[in-house]
Design a protein around this motif. Structure first.
Motif, PDB file in Angstrom:
ATOM      1  N   VAL A  16       1.465  -1.314   0.100  1.00  0.00           N
ATOM      2  CA  VAL A  16       0.015   0.053  -0.252  1.00  0.00           C
ATOM      3  C   VAL A  16       1.039   1.392  -0.205  1.00  0.00           C
ATOM      4  CG1 VAL A  16      -1.999  -0.621   1.340  1.00  0.00           C
ATOM      5  CG2 VAL A  16       0.318  -0.448   2.143  1.00  0.00           C
ATOM      6  N   VAL A  17       2.409   0.907   0.108  1.00  0.00           N
ATOM      7  CA  VAL A  17       2.578   2.430   0.265  1.00  0.00           C
ATOM      8  C   VAL A  17       4.109   1.997   0.152  1.00  0.00           C
ATOM      9  CG1 VAL A  17       4.378   4.212   2.016  1.00  0.00           C
ATOM     10  CG2 VAL A  17       2.042   3.558   2.578  1.00  0.00           C
ATOM     11  N   PRO A  18       4.809   2.975  -1.660  1.00  0.00           N
ATOM     12  CA  PRO A  18       4.059   3.864  -2.004  1.00  0.00           C
ATOM     13  C   PRO A  18       2.418   3.475  -2.629  1.00  0.00           C
ATOM     14  CG  PRO A  18       5.893   3.427  -3.363  1.00  0.00           C
ATOM     15  CD  PRO A  18       5.432   2.029  -2.280  1.00  0.00           C
ATOM     16  N   VAL A  19       1.636   4.678  -3.016  1.00  0.00           N
ATOM     17  CA  VAL A  19       0.349   4.253  -3.406  1.00  0.00           C
ATOM     18  C   VAL A  19       0.639   3.617  -5.362  1.00  0.00           C
ATOM     19  CG1 VAL A  19      -0.520   6.199  -1.676  1.00  0.00           C
ATOM     20  CG2 VAL A  19      -0.229   6.788  -4.155  1.00  0.00           C
ATOM     21  N   TRP A  20       1.525   4.189  -5.686  1.00  0.00           N
ATOM     22  CA  TRP A  20       2.047   4.121  -7.180  1.00  0.00           C
ATOM     23  C   TRP A  20       2.095   2.588  -7.510  1.00  0.00           C
ATOM     24  CZ3 TRP A  20       6.491   2.985  -8.248  1.00  0.00           C
ATOM     25  CH2 TRP A  20       7.739   3.081  -7.403  1.00  0.00           C
ATOM     26  N   TYR A  21       2.798   2.084  -6.263  1.00  0.00           N
ATOM     27  CA  TYR A  21       3.158   0.641  -6.524  1.00  0.00           C
ATOM     28  C   TYR A  21       2.609  -0.086  -7.967  1.00  0.00           C
ATOM     29  CZ  TYR A  21       5.817  -3.435  -5.174  1.00  0.00           C
ATOM     30  OH  TYR A  21       6.730  -4.812  -5.502  1.00  0.00           O
ATOM     31  N   SER A  22       1.096  -0.146  -7.589  1.00  0.00           N
ATOM     32  CA  SER A  22       0.246  -0.848  -8.624  1.00  0.00           C
ATOM     33  C   SER A  22       0.222  -1.411  -9.874  1.00  0.00           C
ATOM     34  CB  SER A  22      -0.878  -1.153  -8.049  1.00  0.00           C
ATOM     35  OG  SER A  22      -1.447  -1.276  -7.215  1.00  0.00           O
ATOM     36  N   VAL A  23       1.171  -0.156 -10.424  1.00  0.00           N
ATOM     37  CA  VAL A  23       1.110   0.140 -11.854  1.00  0.00           C
ATOM     38  C   VAL A  23       2.635  -1.059 -11.800  1.00  0.00           C
ATOM     39  CG1 VAL A  23       3.383   1.402 -12.974  1.00  0.00           C
ATOM     40  CG2 VAL A  23       1.392   3.058 -12.149  1.00  0.00           C
ATOM     41  N   ILE A  24       2.831  -1.232 -10.938  1.00  0.00           N
ATOM     42  CA  ILE A  24       4.379  -2.470 -10.645  1.00  0.00           C
ATOM     43  C   ILE A  24       3.271  -3.825 -11.375  1.00  0.00           C
ATOM     44  CG2 ILE A  24       6.305  -4.031  -9.197  1.00  0.00           C
ATOM     45  CD1 ILE A  24       6.869  -1.798 -10.218  1.00  0.00           C
ATOM     46  N   GLY A  25       2.312  -3.925 -11.255  1.00  0.00           N
ATOM     47  CA  GLY A  25       1.243  -4.660 -11.154  1.00  0.00           C
ATOM     48  C   GLY A  25       1.027  -5.102 -12.514  1.00  0.00           C
ATOM     49  N   ASN A  74       9.575  -8.291  -9.789  1.00  0.00           N
ATOM     50  CA  ASN A  74       8.668  -8.171  -8.320  1.00  0.00           C
ATOM     51  C   ASN A  74       9.332  -8.252  -7.304  1.00  0.00           C
ATOM     52  OD1 ASN A  74       5.454  -8.028  -8.952  1.00  0.00           O
ATOM     53  ND2 ASN A  74       6.185  -9.756 -10.026  1.00  0.00           N
ATOM     54  N   TRP A  75      10.378  -9.692  -6.840  1.00  0.00           N
ATOM     55  CA  TRP A  75      11.036  -9.686  -5.551  1.00  0.00           C
ATOM     56  C   TRP A  75      11.818  -7.854  -6.030  1.00  0.00           C
ATOM     57  CZ3 TRP A  75      13.218 -15.047  -7.045  1.00  0.00           C
ATOM     58  CH2 TRP A  75      11.815 -15.986  -6.530  1.00  0.00           C
ATOM     59  N   ILE A  76      12.742  -7.848  -6.931  1.00  0.00           N
ATOM     60  CA  ILE A  76      13.409  -6.761  -6.997  1.00  0.00           C
ATOM     61  C   ILE A  76      12.305  -5.184  -6.501  1.00  0.00           C
ATOM     62  CG2 ILE A  76      14.612  -5.017  -8.657  1.00  0.00           C
ATOM     63  CD1 ILE A  76      15.678  -7.927 -10.085  1.00  0.00           C
ATOM     64  N   CYS A  77      11.410  -5.030  -7.502  1.00  0.00           N
ATOM     65  CA  CYS A  77      10.290  -4.292  -7.064  1.00  0.00           C
ATOM     66  C   CYS A  77       9.923  -4.063  -5.565  1.00  0.00           C
ATOM     67  CB  CYS A  77       9.478  -3.662  -8.048  1.00  0.00           C
ATOM     68  SG  CYS A  77      10.095  -3.854  -9.364  1.00  0.00           S
ATOM     69  N   PHE A  78       9.810  -5.395  -4.676  1.00  0.00           N
ATOM     70  CA  PHE A  78       9.433  -4.880  -3.447  1.00  0.00           C
ATOM     71  C   PHE A  78      10.889  -4.617  -2.852  1.00  0.00           C
ATOM     72  CE2 PHE A  78       8.675  -7.581   0.375  1.00  0.00           C
ATOM     73  CZ  PHE A  78       7.758  -6.925   0.545  1.00  0.00           C
ATOM     74  N   TYR A  79      12.059  -4.933  -3.173  1.00  0.00           N
ATOM     75  CA  TYR A  79      13.423  -4.418  -1.824  1.00  0.00           C
ATOM     76  C   TYR A  79      13.004  -3.222  -3.054  1.00  0.00           C
ATOM     77  CZ  TYR A  79      17.443  -4.663  -0.557  1.00  0.00           C
ATOM     78  OH  TYR A  79      18.523  -4.411   0.050  1.00  0.00           O
ATOM     79  N   LEU A  80      13.358  -2.823  -3.380  1.00  0.00           N
ATOM     80  CA  LEU A  80      13.891  -1.606  -3.973  1.00  0.00           C
ATOM     81  C   LEU A  80      12.394  -0.036  -3.529  1.00  0.00           C
ATOM     82  CD1 LEU A  80      15.204  -2.039  -7.358  1.00  0.00           C
ATOM     83  CD2 LEU A  80      16.496  -1.739  -5.536  1.00  0.00           C
TER      84      LEU A  80
END
Length: 190
Positions: free
Chosen positions: A99-108, A135-141
């Motif tokens: 949920v933080v950051p709010v734009w994270y769903s763009v990763i989806g 997804n792991w890299i984006c989650f980590y960063l």
């Protein structure tokens, strides 16, 4: 009448709508199976990596339906199915509950395109493993809540990566096998 396989590039709108409807149906099935399976928390005791649900079951939750859609409807419909599935996930909750950051769903959305494209271009093992690594890299960063924590280890991520390759490969092979039997029925519809 044109078969579904030969309709690629055909301007016949009814055939295109039918193929999009099939992709939508397959995406619904994949999402429904994913919803029923859940399972990530069960495996967290034995494997310390994020997103274990799609890592272990991604072959049946994602890859099977993407490959089936491509095999039955033609090129690019696997990507359409993956994007529909991503949309279903994003309608029910933020991408992997971040949920933080709010734009994270763009990763989806990027992930959905990535898994669809790589699965169509290469195979399910490449598609699912690249999907998980991305997804792991984006989650980590980028993820702030929930975030990458000490509960995740390099060993756990490596094992999860290997499992995602196996899961993607199995989903790919099973979908291609089943498509051989059901493809004639779909060709007669279009």
């Amino acid at each position: 009448m044109t078969s579904v396989e030969n309709a690629y590039g055909n301007s016949n709108l009814s055939v295109v709508i039918l193929k999009i409807g099939i992709a939508f149906l397959f995406a619904c099935c994949g999402y429904w199976i994913s919803y029923l399976m859940g399972g990530e928390s069960v495996f967290a005791k034995w494997l310390s990596a994020p997103f274990l649900g799609p890592t272990i079951f991604g072959g049946i939750q994602w890859i099977f339906w993407i490959v089936l859609s491509k095999e039955i409807c033609g090129k690019y419909y696997g990507i359409v199915t993956a994007l529909f599935m991503t949309g279903f996930y994003l309608m029910t909750e933020p991408w992997f509950s971040v949920v933080v950051p709010v734009w994270y769903s763009v990763i989806g959305i990027i992930s959905g395109f990535l898994i669809g494209y790589l699965t169509e271009r290469f195979n399910g093992a490449v598609g699912l493993s690249a999907f998980m690594v991305f997804n792991w890299i984006c989650f980590y960063l980028f993820a702030k809540y929930p975030s990458w924590g000490p509960q995740y280890t390099i060993d756990g991520v490596i094992i999860a990566f290997i499992i995602s390759i196996i899961s993607g490969f199995i989903g790919d092979i099973v979908a291609r096998y089943i498509a051989k039997f059901i493809k004639p029925y779909f060709q007669s519809i279009a």
